[in-house]
Write an enzyme that holds these catalytic residues in place. Structure first.
Site, PDB file in Angstrom:
ATOM      1  N   ARG A  46       0.820  -1.228   0.000  1.00 14.06           N
ATOM      2  CA  ARG A  46       0.000   0.000   0.000  1.00 14.06           C
ATOM      3  C   ARG A  46       0.853   1.278   0.000  1.00 14.06           C
ATOM      4  NH1 ARG A  46      -3.250  -3.545  -0.654  1.00 14.06           N
ATOM      5  NH2 ARG A  46      -5.384  -3.645   0.150  1.00 14.06           N
TER       6      ARG A  46
ATOM      7  N   SER B 281     -10.881  -0.487   3.120  1.00 18.57           N
ATOM      8  CA  SER B 281     -10.111  -0.538   4.373  1.00 18.57           C
ATOM      9  C   SER B 281      -9.697   0.869   4.778  1.00 18.57           C
ATOM     10  CB  SER B 281      -8.838  -1.362   4.192  1.00 18.57           C
ATOM     11  OG  SER B 281      -9.142  -2.652   3.753  1.00 18.57           O
TER      12      SER B 281
ATOM     13  N   GLU C 103      -4.993   4.213   5.968  1.00 13.69           N
ATOM     14  CA  GLU C 103      -4.698   4.005   4.550  1.00 13.69           C
ATOM     15  C   GLU C 103      -5.314   5.151   3.734  1.00 13.69           C
ATOM     16  OE1 GLU C 103      -5.476  -0.077   2.855  1.00 13.69           O
ATOM     17  OE2 GLU C 103      -6.649   1.115   1.469  1.00 13.69           O
TER      18      GLU C 103
HETATM   19  N1  EPU Z   1     -11.234 -10.090  10.450  1.00 13.20           N
HETATM   20  C1  EPU Z   1     -11.880 -10.144  11.648  1.00 13.20           C
HETATM   21  N2  EPU Z   1     -12.790  -9.174  11.952  1.00 13.20           N
HETATM   22  C2  EPU Z   1     -13.086  -8.177  11.097  1.00 13.20           C
HETATM   23  C3  EPU Z   1     -12.398  -8.108   9.867  1.00 13.20           C
HETATM   24  C4  EPU Z   1     -11.468  -9.085   9.572  1.00 13.20           C
HETATM   25  O1  EPU Z   1     -11.668 -11.048  12.446  1.00 13.20           O
HETATM   26  O2  EPU Z   1     -13.940  -7.350  11.424  1.00 13.20           O
HETATM   27  C5  EPU Z   1     -10.289 -11.157  10.106  1.00 13.20           C
HETATM   28  C6  EPU Z   1     -10.909 -12.042   9.024  1.00 13.20           C
HETATM   29  O3  EPU Z   1     -11.641 -13.078   9.581  1.00 13.20           O
HETATM   30  C7  EPU Z   1      -9.707 -12.561   8.298  1.00 13.20           C
HETATM   31  C8  EPU Z   1      -8.677 -11.461   8.473  1.00 13.20           C
HETATM   32  O4  EPU Z   1      -9.131 -10.623   9.511  1.00 13.20           O
HETATM   33  O5  EPU Z   1      -9.220 -13.710   8.867  1.00 13.20           O
HETATM   34  C9  EPU Z   1      -8.443 -10.656   7.213  1.00 13.20           C
HETATM   35  O6  EPU Z   1      -9.649 -10.085   6.771  1.00 13.20           O
HETATM   36  P1  EPU Z   1      -9.942  -9.880   5.213  1.00 13.20           P
HETATM   37  O7  EPU Z   1      -9.771 -11.125   4.475  1.00 13.20           O
HETATM   38  O8  EPU Z   1     -11.270  -9.206   5.084  1.00 13.20           O
HETATM   39  O9  EPU Z   1      -8.812  -8.935   4.703  1.00 13.20           O
HETATM   40  P2  EPU Z   1      -8.152  -7.635   5.343  1.00 13.20           P
HETATM   41  O10 EPU Z   1      -6.763  -7.984   5.724  1.00 13.20           O
HETATM   42  O11 EPU Z   1      -9.036  -7.044   6.375  1.00 13.20           O
HETATM   43  C10 EPU Z   1      -7.105  -6.805   3.108  1.00 13.20           C
HETATM   44  C11 EPU Z   1      -7.087  -5.549   2.299  1.00 13.20           C
HETATM   45  C12 EPU Z   1      -8.378  -5.377   1.528  1.00 13.20           C
HETATM   46  C13 EPU Z   1      -8.540  -6.574   0.603  1.00 13.20           C
HETATM   47  C14 EPU Z   1      -8.548  -7.840   1.470  1.00 13.20           C
HETATM   48  C15 EPU Z   1      -8.603  -9.084   0.637  1.00 13.20           C
HETATM   49  C16 EPU Z   1      -5.663  -4.032   3.551  1.00 13.20           C
HETATM   50  C17 EPU Z   1      -5.607  -2.827   4.422  1.00 13.20           C
HETATM   51  N3  EPU Z   1      -6.885  -4.416   3.177  1.00 13.20           N
HETATM   52  O12 EPU Z   1      -8.132  -6.651   4.081  1.00 13.20           O
HETATM   53  O13 EPU Z   1      -8.251  -4.231   0.712  1.00 13.20           O
HETATM   54  O14 EPU Z   1      -9.735  -6.484  -0.142  1.00 13.20           O
HETATM   55  O15 EPU Z   1      -7.349  -7.910   2.265  1.00 13.20           O
HETATM   56  O16 EPU Z   1      -7.374  -9.299   0.008  1.00 13.20           O
HETATM   57  O17 EPU Z   1      -4.628  -4.594   3.216  1.00 13.20           O
HETATM   58  C18 EPU Z   1      -8.685  -1.897   0.702  1.00 13.20           C
HETATM   59  O18 EPU Z   1      -7.478  -1.707   0.716  1.00 13.20           O
HETATM   60  O19 EPU Z   1      -9.504  -0.932   0.661  1.00 13.20           O
HETATM   61  C19 EPU Z   1      -9.218  -3.246   0.760  1.00 13.20           C
HETATM   62  C20 EPU Z   1     -10.532  -3.490   0.864  1.00 13.20           C
END
Ligand code: EPU
Length: 342
Positions: A166, A240, A338
């Site tokens: 990012r 995010s 972000e």
């Molecule tokens: N999780 C929780 N509670 C929550 C949210 C997430 O426990 O409220 C846990 C989920 O269960 C999962 C882990 O956290 O095990 C990761 O969650 P998720 O797969 O939704 O991905 P993320 O790490 O929260 C990142 C990117 C997203 C992208 C997703 C999928 C960043 C900051 N965000 O989110 O990107 O879509 O992975 O690859 O790196 C964005 O940048 O705007 C964005 C949406």
């Protein structure tokens, strides 16, 4: 060409949070020539603070913008094929998801995992967008950009962009200097299907798909995103809000022994470091699905801050401050935004 400026212009429809803010002046730019004309012939206008907007999907307005907002609306997608390599060139104003489907429809592989990321092509390199196991830097070749200091168009190769998670030069050292006008990606007719990101594998097997095409991947990612993330056209948000923080393995061990009942969610990164899921940290602090007035966190993804209806940018910012405070007090980890705060 007559450049058309608008005064005291509402940005409500130009930010996906849907918060109200006014720009002192606003202009839409449709090609590189207009950009050059703006900077060479309107010197007094470009003396004021400048903000470049694409789809407005990564910005939170906490106040009016006392300067010139330049909205980049440079369109056009073209491609050339050589063997199995495909070079795709897109204008900075193209909607990112339209580019994904232009490629998927023609079986050009490489960006299908990034389907439905909001925003424009020109914004993609700035924060090296990524999702579901893919990042822009995996396919990025070069971009063209207008240098507001020299008034010239220049080219950035991949190395010049200094991409990381990012991050890019456009967000750090060169922040505010360049305006991206065009992006070139290298895709392939020979797909490497990437289903390693957990949620995709599960969703594909639910749909009984064993050998997915890139179209299956794009459709699956789109449906995961639609289920998990709020649609900005009905509930204001910018994906995010925070980055996933990177901590040392040593600190992770410390946290695990302090909170033995908690199942920390993290991914290994290079070196002795892990990327910890910020959404999980926020949820553990009790913030998931919570509302403070009309500002809140999304019920299915605590990392996404939302405008339920009439929140101001400041309401959302204040909520983000409370979240940062609580995560810091509980886990000793400082979340970094972000989203760009104006
Ligand atoms: N999780 C929780 N509670 C929550 C949210 C997430 O426990 O409220 C846990 C989920 O269960 C999962 C882990 O956290 O095990 C990761 O969650 P998720 O797969 O939704 O991905 P993320 O790490 O929260 C990142 C990117 C997203 C992208 C997703 C999928 C960043 C900051 N965000 O989110 O990107 O879509 O992975 O690859 O790196 C964005 O940048 O705007 C964005 C949406």
């Amino acid at each position: 060409m007559q450049l058309l400026f608008k005064k005291n212009f509402s940005l409500k429809n130009h930010n996906t949070f849907g918060v109200e803010a006014f720009a002192r002046q606003f202009i839409e730019i449709n090609n590189e020539e207009e950009l050059i004309q703006l900077f060479t012939q309107q010197r007094d206008v470009v003396q004021q603070p400048i903000l470049v907007l694409g789809g407005g999907s990564n910005v939170l307005f906490t106040k009016d913008f006392d300067g010139l907002v330049i909205r980049i609306n440079i369109q056009g997608i073209s491609h050339t094929i050589s063997g199995t390599d495909v070079m795709v060139v897109a204008g900075a104003g193209v909607i990112w998801n339209d580019l994904v489907w232009y490629c998927v429809d023609r079986r050009f592989a490489g960006i299908e995992n990034m389907a439905l990321i909001p925003g424009t092509v020109g914004a993609a390199p700035i924060q090296n967008i990524g999702a579901y196991g893919a990042e822009l830097q995996d396919v990025f070749v070069r971009c063209r950009a207008f240098d507001t200091q020299t008034g010239e168009i220049c080219t950035f190769d991949k190395e010049d962009c200094r991409f990381s998670y990012r991050e890019s030069i456009f967000k750090s050292e060169a922040k505010g200097r360049y305006i991206i006008t065009q992006v070139t990606l290298k895709l392939s007719l020979n797909p490497t299907i990437n289903t390693s990101y957990g949620a995709i594998g599960v969703a594909l097997s639910k749909r009984n798909i064993q050998e997915p095409s890139i179209k299956d991947i794009a459709e699956t990612v789109s449906s995961i995103r639609t289920d998990k993330l709020p649609d900005p056209s009905t509930i204001g948000n910018s994906g995010s809000f925070f980055k996933n923080p990177i901590i040392t393995v040593q600190y992770l061990r410390h946290l695990q022994s302090t909170f033995p009942d908690m199942d920390f969610v993290y991914y290994p990164v290079a070196g002795e470091q892990v990327k910890i899921a910020a959404g999980w940290l926020i949820e553990q602090c009790g913030w998931k699905g919570k509302k403070v007035g009309d500002a809140g966190t999304w019920k299915n993804q605590a990392l996404v801050l939302v405008n339920h209806k009439n929140a101001s940018g400041m309401d959302i910012y204040n909520l983000s401050e409370q979240i940062i405070h609580d995560v810091e007090s509980k886990f000793g980890i400082t979340l970094e935004r972000e989203v760009n705060i104006i």
